[in-house]
Design a protein around this motif. Structure first.
Motif, mmCIF file in Angstrom:
data_model
loop_
_atom_site.group_PDB
_atom_site.id
_atom_site.type_symbol
_atom_site.label_atom_id
_atom_site.label_comp_id
_atom_site.label_asym_id
_atom_site.label_seq_id
_atom_site.Cartn_x
_atom_site.Cartn_y
_atom_site.Cartn_z
ATOM 1 N N CYS A 183 6.562 0.119 1.763
ATOM 2 C CA CYS A 183 7.141 1.044 0.803
ATOM 3 C C CYS A 183 8.497 1.444 1.355
ATOM 4 O O CYS A 183 8.979 0.850 2.316
ATOM 5 N N CYS A 197 7.886 2.096 7.251
ATOM 6 C CA CYS A 197 7.913 0.724 6.734
ATOM 7 C C CYS A 197 9.291 0.093 6.884
ATOM 8 O O CYS A 197 9.401 -1.111 7.065
ATOM 9 N N CYS A 240 9.350 4.124 2.905
ATOM 10 C CA CYS A 240 9.328 5.164 3.936
ATOM 11 C C CYS A 240 9.926 4.689 5.253
ATOM 12 O O CYS A 240 10.115 3.491 5.483
ATOM 13 N N HIS A 268 3.116 4.618 0.306
ATOM 14 C CA HIS A 268 2.690 4.094 1.597
ATOM 15 C C HIS A 268 1.189 3.785 1.571
ATOM 16 O O HIS A 268 0.735 2.797 2.143
HETATM 17 ZN ZN LIG Z 1 5.648 3.101 4.033
#
Ligand SMILES: [Zn+2]
Length: 128
Positions: free
Chosen positions: A24, A29, A26, A110
């Protein structure tokens, strides 16, 4: 890594088994953190400390469901893929750990990325 169908250059279709992970936008990630001014910056690598645009892919598009990160020396930007259990997507992004027979699939959250985990999938690939 063997193709089994050829329709000539451009629009060529192959069925390839790839290791697909989920990601995702974030920091965990995508390798970013906030600096002391709370601006998002690259957390590591050659761009460490440089400002990072969150949710923007390496090709400059907005990451969304259907965005795929791949090794663009194998699957150039614009390569379309049909992934069982995920759906249709387009290669618009890349990542340091995404090389060769690995792809990374974008999810909105996430939690969804974690739920996908790591799967071997046979993907229908259409080159641009
Ligand atoms: Zn993530």
């Amino acid at each position: 890594m063997a193709g089994c169908a050829s329709l000539g250059k451009g629009g060529r279709v192959e069925y390839i088994t790839l290791e697909a992970t989920g990601y995702c936008k974030c920091g965990e990630c995508c390798g970013w953190r906030r600096n002391l001014l709370l601006q998002p910056v690259y957390a590591y690598g050659p761009m460490e400390g440089e400002k990072k645009k969150i949710g923007i892919t390496a090709s400059g598009t907005k990451a969304k469901k259907g965005t795929i990160a791949a090794d663009t020396s194998v699957f150039p930007f614009g390569t379309r893929m049909r992934i069982p259990g995920y759906g249709d997507g387009v290669v618009e992004d890349r990542g340091g750990a995404i090389q060769g027979g690995k792809i990374d699939l974008f999810f909105k959250t996430h939690k969804q990325a974690l739920e996908w985990g790591r799967q071997m999938v046979t993907v229908e690939v259409r080159y641009p």
